[in-house]
Design a protein around this motif. Structure first.
Motif, PDB file in Angstrom:
ATOM      1  N   SER A   1      19.555  44.198 -16.197  1.00 16.08           N
ATOM      2  CA  SER A   1      18.317  43.879 -15.472  1.00 16.08           C
ATOM      3  C   SER A   1      17.097  44.486 -16.165  1.00 16.08           C
ATOM      4  N   THR A   2      17.223  45.735 -16.591  1.00 14.32           N
ATOM      5  CA  THR A   2      16.134  46.409 -17.297  1.00 14.32           C
ATOM      6  C   THR A   2      15.820  45.677 -18.595  1.00 14.32           C
ATOM      7  N   TYR A   3      16.846  45.275 -19.309  1.00 13.51           N
ATOM      8  CA  TYR A   3      16.649  44.534 -20.553  1.00 13.51           C
ATOM      9  C   TYR A   3      15.914  43.223 -20.282  1.00 13.51           C
ATOM     10  N   GLN A   4      16.336  42.500 -19.249  1.00 16.91           N
ATOM     11  CA  GLN A   4      15.711  41.209 -18.940  1.00 16.91           C
ATOM     12  C   GLN A   4      14.242  41.377 -18.560  1.00 16.91           C
ATOM     13  N   GLN A   5      13.925  42.454 -17.868  1.00 18.47           N
ATOM     14  CA  GLN A   5      12.542  42.703 -17.468  1.00 18.47           C
ATOM     15  C   GLN A   5      11.662  43.069 -18.667  1.00 18.47           C
ATOM     16  N   ASN A   6      12.243  43.761 -19.629  1.00 13.22           N
ATOM     17  CA  ASN A   6      11.461  44.261 -20.768  1.00 13.22           C
ATOM     18  C   ASN A   6      11.611  43.425 -22.033  1.00 13.22           C
TER      19      ASN A   6
END
Length: 177
Positions: free
Chosen positions: A72-77
């Protein structure tokens, strides 16, 4: 012609041998699953195993949650990352996903091993009780009533006294007291 005569003689000899041997054999049968289901210590073993499974499930859920959060963090950033950085993070995530799958497989193996460890004393006692029951009834063989998949092996028995399930269970219960 000679081959047919030889084959017929062989079949007759084989049938005669089986008949002669069969008259000397005494065979009983039992249902090990029925014995296991009636043992009082089985509930304790199931409780220990369920506790172990819950502990391992909790570990796996923690790792899975951490992995999902990292995705999720990767997708957001991802939009703000360089292509090289995106590729590096994707490789890291793929590695973590592989590790998560390996952890799941390892846990399954650990559960199977723990089940084997917990059940080994019962299986040993059952083997001893079967042997003692067979000796007490002068049986040459004791067959399992069903396969590991539950298919019935003994479809018919002319004599119900050949079923030694209850005798094995009684022997195991008397030895544990």
């Amino acid at each position: 012609m000679f081959r047919k005569l030889l084959a017929t003689a062989f079949v007759l000899l084989f049938a005669f041998t089986l008949t002669a041997v069969g008259q000397d054999l005494s065979i009983g049968y039992m249902n090990p699953q029925e014995v296991l289901s009636q043992l009082p210590e089985r509930a304790d073993i199931e409780q220990q195993l369920n506790s172990f499974i819950q502990e391992k499930r909790s570990e796996l859920e923690q790792e899975s949650t951490a992995f999902q959060q990292a995705v999720s963090t990767y997708q957001q950033n991802a939009a703000s990352m360089s292509e090289q950085e995106q590729q590096k993070r994707e490789e890291e995530l793929a590695t973590r996903e592989q590790e998560l799958m390996e952890m799941q497989q390892s846990i399954q193996q650990q559960v199977q091993q723990r089940r084997s460890e917990l059940m080994a004393p019962i299986y040993n006692r059952m083997d001893q009780a079967i042997a003692a029951t067979a000796e007490a009834n002068n049986l040459d063989f004791v067959l399992n009533e069903a396969t590991g998949m539950g298919e019935t092996i003994i479809y018919y028995s002319a004599d119900q006294k050949l079923n030694v399930t209850q005798q094995v269970l009684d022997r195991m219960n008397s030895e544990s007291n």
